[in-house]
Each structure stands twice: as C-alpha cells, then as structure tokens.
Design a protein around this motif. Sequence first.
Motif: not given
Length: 271
Positions: A188-207
């Motif tokens: 039931h966990a929601i992972p926050i990786t570098e991908i989600e982090a850049y989206d949350i903090l800067a609204n950019v895509d990280a690949v």
Amino acid sequence: MQRALVTLTSPESKRLIAKAVVALDEVQYALKNGFVYIATGTTAAYITEEILGEKIEKEKWTVGIISKGRTCVTPKETWPKHLVLYKGKPFEGEPIEALKEMGPDDVFIKGANAIDPNWNVAVFAAAPDGGTIGKTYGWTIAKGVLTITPISLEKFVPTPVEYSAKITGTRVFDWGTGLYSALVPIPHAIPITEIEAYDILANVDAVPIAAGGAGGAEGSVTLVLEGEDEDMERAKEITKQIKGEPYLKPYTEDCAKCPFAKTCGLGSGTF
C-alpha cells in the motif's frame, strides 16, 4: 522547452527526495492537522532534517543498514526511536499509541530497500518480530493510513518483490556475507523516487537513463530532465542546492557483541 542531463550521487538523491516528501500537500496537511510518523532509516533521516530544520547524525538514525559491503545493523546502544509528530510537535506518547489513533489524513513514512519494475517496494526485516514493518503494517493498512516510501532509483531491482519475498527470510540461508533478512513487500506504499521528486518540486519530467559510477559516484543515477523554461530553471536551482551532499560515514555493530550474530553469515562463522 529545456532539456538537461543530471547525475545525482546517493546522498544527493536522498536529499532531493526528502525535500519532495516534505513538500507534498498530504504531508503538509498532516504536519498542521494530524500525525506524521517517520520510521527510522537513513533516507528518512534526511526527511527528519528537512522537517525539524536541524542536522542529525543520519548514519545513526537507523537499526538495519547495508554498509561495508554487507547487510548489517548499527550499534545497539545508539538504536534510535521513531519520530512521531502531532500537529508539527513531538508526540508525547509511545509510537504505538499514535498508530492506534492514525487514519487516512495522517502520514506514515518508511524507507525501503527495493523498488521493482512495477513500482512496488519492499524492505528488509531481520528481527524475529518483523522489525518496524512487522510492528506497524497492520495498523497502517487496516486504517488506510497514507504510507509514503522515499526510495532512490539506486535501489531499483529487476526482480518483482513478491517473488523476492518468497526466497528470503532470517532462517532460510545456509551462508552469506552479512545479516540474514526477509524482504517484505509494502503493497500500500506510495514510492517517491527522483522521478516523482523532480515532478513535485519543479513540475519537470525526469527520465532515468543510467546508473552507477566510480570514484565517489557509486550508487548514482543519471537522469534527463525535460520541461518548460521556468520549471527547468527551478529544477536547476534545486539541483544546485543538493549537489555536494556528503556521504554518510560507515557505522556498524561489532560482530563480537551483535545481538543478531546467530543469523548472520559473518557472526555465525558460516562465511
């Protein structure tokens, strides 16, 4: 539109992820109105610093650890307690009392050791009672507590964690290079990786396009960032803030007095 190439070391990723977790609307709401329960762990230590605004000895803010080339634990005399906040202040009761009261508007934060291709996460458990996840899982999943798992892409594994869970355990190994452990999925966990982090903090895509390195870049991840000019400028500033984050110092228990020696390849002398 802009595009950038960014390499983050392991501690830089953890700092980035910590900032993103704290910035989440759900976490901010819980900090103001309810419970935020932060289970101990090295990545969670960065989150603790971001919330409290003070430095802590992060290498000591965990019990289980992978360090010095082995699965291990930290010295028992420094085993930390979980941090529980209620409306942004330290909770005066025991952590179990908080778990009894928590609900869907509250947040439980627990790091992990693996994230698979399906974005499922799992954590090591070496204690006979299942450790942190064994003591908290029932409370969080039964009541729908929002469970957030901060986890770097350095912990990406190709093996589905539900399979890993079937072949691990503290008593299933004949020998090994460290502490024997079970890998326990947290479905039931929601992972926050570098991908989600850049989206949350800067609204950019990280690949993510590459991983690993040498000479201080071991465990690093390399990403391509893409986004609108203004958002990418924000991503650049965030990246500048986290670059240079120092590595944690090795910190493990003395094998001669480790309470887990009997379930360890080194402590039991099977390796």
